[in-house]
Design an enzyme around this catalytic site. Structure first.
Site, PDB file in Angstrom:
ATOM      1  N   HIS A   1      -0.963  -1.553  -4.186  1.00 54.46           N
ATOM      2  CA  HIS A   1      -2.296  -1.224  -3.650  1.00 54.46           C
ATOM      3  C   HIS A   1      -2.441   0.295  -3.540  1.00 54.46           C
ATOM      4  O   HIS A   1      -1.592   0.966  -2.961  1.00 54.46           O
ATOM      5  CB  HIS A   1      -2.425  -1.885  -2.271  1.00 54.46           C
ATOM      6  CG  HIS A   1      -3.747  -1.720  -1.602  1.00 54.46           C
ATOM      7  ND1 HIS A   1      -4.814  -2.564  -1.854  1.00 54.46           N
ATOM      8  CD2 HIS A   1      -4.185  -0.827  -0.677  1.00 54.46           C
ATOM      9  CE1 HIS A   1      -5.846  -2.196  -1.092  1.00 54.46           C
ATOM     10  NE2 HIS A   1      -5.502  -1.130  -0.379  1.00 54.46           N
TER      11      HIS A   1
ATOM     12  N   MET B   1      -9.176   7.918  -1.234  1.00 60.23           N
ATOM     13  CA  MET B   1     -10.082   8.364  -0.169  1.00 60.23           C
ATOM     14  C   MET B   1     -10.651   9.734  -0.495  1.00 60.23           C
ATOM     15  O   MET B   1      -9.916  10.607  -0.961  1.00 60.23           O
ATOM     16  CB  MET B   1      -9.312   8.456   1.156  1.00 60.23           C
ATOM     17  CG  MET B   1      -8.650   7.158   1.559  1.00 60.23           C
ATOM     18  SD  MET B   1      -7.756   7.373   3.110  1.00 60.23           S
ATOM     19  CE  MET B   1      -7.039   5.745   3.298  1.00 60.23           C
TER      20      MET B   1
ATOM     21  N   HIS C   1      -8.225   0.553  -4.402  1.00 57.71           N
ATOM     22  CA  HIS C   1      -9.190   0.392  -3.308  1.00 57.71           C
ATOM     23  C   HIS C   1      -9.931   1.716  -3.161  1.00 57.71           C
ATOM     24  O   HIS C   1      -9.390   2.674  -2.614  1.00 57.71           O
ATOM     25  CB  HIS C   1      -8.397   0.012  -2.041  1.00 57.71           C
ATOM     26  CG  HIS C   1      -9.217  -0.099  -0.792  1.00 57.71           C
ATOM     27  ND1 HIS C   1      -8.629  -0.209   0.458  1.00 57.71           N
ATOM     28  CD2 HIS C   1     -10.564  -0.135  -0.578  1.00 57.71           C
ATOM     29  CE1 HIS C   1      -9.575  -0.302   1.377  1.00 57.71           C
ATOM     30  NE2 HIS C   1     -10.750  -0.245   0.780  1.00 57.71           N
TER      31      HIS C   1
ATOM     32  N   ASP D   1      -6.617  -6.133   4.771  1.00 61.46           N
ATOM     33  CA  ASP D   1      -6.037  -4.790   4.690  1.00 61.46           C
ATOM     34  C   ASP D   1      -6.140  -4.093   6.045  1.00 61.46           C
ATOM     35  O   ASP D   1      -7.244  -3.907   6.563  1.00 61.46           O
ATOM     36  CB  ASP D   1      -6.822  -3.995   3.632  1.00 61.46           C
ATOM     37  CG  ASP D   1      -6.184  -2.678   3.261  1.00 61.46           C
ATOM     38  OD1 ASP D   1      -5.051  -2.399   3.703  1.00 61.46           O
ATOM     39  OD2 ASP D   1      -6.827  -1.921   2.504  1.00 61.46           O
TER      40      ASP D   1
ATOM     41  N   MET E   1     -11.634  -5.793   5.685  1.00 63.63           N
ATOM     42  CA  MET E   1     -10.898  -4.721   6.357  1.00 63.63           C
ATOM     43  C   MET E   1     -10.610  -5.156   7.798  1.00 63.63           C
ATOM     44  O   MET E   1     -11.529  -5.515   8.532  1.00 63.63           O
ATOM     45  CB  MET E   1     -11.693  -3.415   6.359  1.00 63.63           C
ATOM     46  CG  MET E   1     -11.860  -2.749   4.996  1.00 63.63           C
ATOM     47  SD  MET E   1     -10.331  -2.384   4.120  1.00 63.63           S
ATOM     48  CE  MET E   1      -9.490  -1.300   5.276  1.00 63.63           C
TER      49      MET E   1
ATOM     50  N   SER F   1       0.826  -1.206   0.000  1.00 62.90           N
ATOM     51  CA  SER F   1       0.000   0.000   0.000  1.00 62.90           C
ATOM     52  C   SER F   1       0.862   1.258   0.000  1.00 62.90           C
ATOM     53  O   SER F   1       1.624   1.511   0.932  1.00 62.90           O
ATOM     54  CB  SER F   1      -0.923   0.018   1.225  1.00 62.90           C
ATOM     55  OG  SER F   1      -1.468   1.328   1.353  1.00 62.90           O
TER      56      SER F   1
ATOM     57  N   ASP G   1      -4.826   3.386  -2.348  1.00 60.34           N
ATOM     58  CA  ASP G   1      -5.932   3.751  -1.474  1.00 60.34           C
ATOM     59  C   ASP G   1      -6.482   5.119  -1.847  1.00 60.34           C
ATOM     60  O   ASP G   1      -5.872   6.143  -1.556  1.00 60.34           O
ATOM     61  CB  ASP G   1      -5.442   3.780  -0.018  1.00 60.34           C
ATOM     62  CG  ASP G   1      -5.182   2.384   0.520  1.00 60.34           C
ATOM     63  OD1 ASP G   1      -6.122   1.563   0.489  1.00 60.34           O
ATOM     64  OD2 ASP G   1      -4.046   2.115   0.948  1.00 60.34           O
TER      65      ASP G   1
ATOM     66  N   MET H   1     -12.244   4.121  -1.557  1.00 62.64           N
ATOM     67  CA  MET H   1     -12.974   4.452  -0.324  1.00 62.64           C
ATOM     68  C   MET H   1     -13.679   5.768  -0.590  1.00 62.64           C
ATOM     69  O   MET H   1     -13.345   6.816  -0.023  1.00 62.64           O
ATOM     70  CB  MET H   1     -11.975   4.546   0.848  1.00 62.64           C
ATOM     71  CG  MET H   1     -11.488   3.177   1.304  1.00 62.64           C
ATOM     72  SD  MET H   1      -9.983   3.250   2.285  1.00 62.64           S
ATOM     73  CE  MET H   1      -8.771   3.236   0.985  1.00 62.64           C
TER      74      MET H   1
HETATM   75  C1  DX5 Z   1      -6.654   1.863   5.199  1.00 60.41           C
HETATM   76  C2  DX5 Z   1      -6.104   1.432   3.867  1.00 60.41           C
HETATM   77  C3  DX5 Z   1      -4.950   0.507   3.944  1.00 60.41           C
HETATM   78  C4  DX5 Z   1      -3.744   1.075   4.641  1.00 60.41           C
HETATM   79  C5  DX5 Z   1      -3.083  -0.057   5.372  1.00 60.41           C
HETATM   80  O1  DX5 Z   1      -7.829   2.560   4.991  1.00 60.41           O
HETATM   81  O2  DX5 Z   1      -7.102   0.779   3.130  1.00 60.41           O
HETATM   82  O3  DX5 Z   1      -4.595   0.017   2.667  1.00 60.41           O
HETATM   83  O4  DX5 Z   1      -2.804   1.657   3.788  1.00 60.41           O
HETATM   84  O5  DX5 Z   1      -2.082   0.501   6.120  1.00 60.41           O
HETATM   85  P1  DX5 Z   1      -1.253  -0.277   7.219  1.00 60.41           P
HETATM   86  O6  DX5 Z   1      -0.549  -1.401   6.530  1.00 60.41           O
HETATM   87  O7  DX5 Z   1      -0.356   0.771   7.710  1.00 60.41           O
HETATM   88  O8  DX5 Z   1      -2.236  -0.759   8.243  1.00 60.41           O
HETATM   89 ZN    ZN Z   2      -6.482  -0.244   1.250  1.00 61.99          ZN
END
Ligand code: DX5
Ligand code: ZN
Length: 218
Positions: free
Chosen positions: A39, A43, A72, A178, A143, A14, A41, A74
């Site tokens: 990956h 948001m 991913h 994740d 999650m 990620s 993310d 969000m």
């Molecule tokens: C959280 C993300 C994850 C995040 C995981 O909302 O979806 O992908 O980057 O981070 P770590 O590995 O630091 O928990």
């Molecule tokens: Zn993620």
């Protein structure tokens, strides 16, 4: 590839935890160290209480790696952006069940765009929401933290959920995990049936560097 881990287990790195001033370098480092997937993310500050990055960043990452890009989302109203995230180079696009009132339609749209489709579930969301879209799923994302931030602690109560997801979906659907995945929790989630391990902090904040972080996970 580093280590002698199970070849069916994939490590997805990620970028949320990377140094964004050196994103290309960090992706190459992860690739050289044996990462299987990148990956991403996304948001929106509405579905989750944080804003990260969007299409232009993914476009740039696409230019520096041949690894599959796993996006991913969000975000609310993901359907509006599926085409754009596919065009930016996403190979896999995952939407949240909680943000997708027409989940079946979203999965169809992802497939129509030519990407693999996945559904992400917040910790409190039951697996039941997958029951009638099972045949349209390439992956489910369990999650193991509340989405929005990296560096949170792994929610142990999700282990039986991972097990139940694997039992429900069989061997041909990816079960991804994740949040809080590190050298301690990785064996637990694999034992529960996960085959895609997503990690940010454990890779990019490992004191020994990215390669040491990935090696520790394997
Ligand atoms: C959280 C993300 C994850 C995040 C995981 O909302 O979806 O992908 O980057 O981070 P770590 O590995 O630091 O928990
Ligand atoms: Zn993620």
């Amino acid at each position: 590839m580093i280590g002698s881990g199970d070849p069916a287990i994939k490590i997805s790195v990620s970028l949320l935890a990377c140094d964004f001033a050196r994103i290309g370098e960090q992706v190459s480092e992860a690739e050289r160290a044996g990462a299987d997937i990148i990956h991403l993310d996304v948001m929106d500050g509405a579905f989750v209480p944080n804003i990260s990055f969007g299409v232009p960043v993914i476009n740039s990452v696409r230019k520096v790696t041949g690894l599959p890009l796993q996006t991913h989302l969000m975000i609310q109203d993901a359907d509006r952006y599926i085409e754009a995230f596919r065009k930016a180079g996403s190979d896999q696009i995952w939407v949240h069940a909680e943000a997708s009132p027409h989940l079946h339609r979203s999965l169809q749209a992802i497939h129509a765009a030519g990407a693999k489709a996945g559904v992400a579930l917040n910790p409190h969301t039951p697996l039941d929401v997958l029951e009638w879209v099972k045949d349209d799923l390439d992956a489910v994302l369990i999650m193991t933290v509340n989405p929005g931030f990296g560096g949170q602690s792994f929610i142990e109560a999700m282990l039986p959920k991972i097990r139940a997801a694997r039992a429900m979906l069989g061997p041909n659907v990816d079960v991804a995990v994740d949040g809080g995945v590190d050298a301690r929790t990785a064996p637990l989630v694999v034992d529960a049936g996960a085959n895609v391990l997503i990690a940010g902090t454990a890779v990019f904040s490992h004191p020994g560097g990215v390669a040491a972080g990935i090696a520790a996970l394997r």
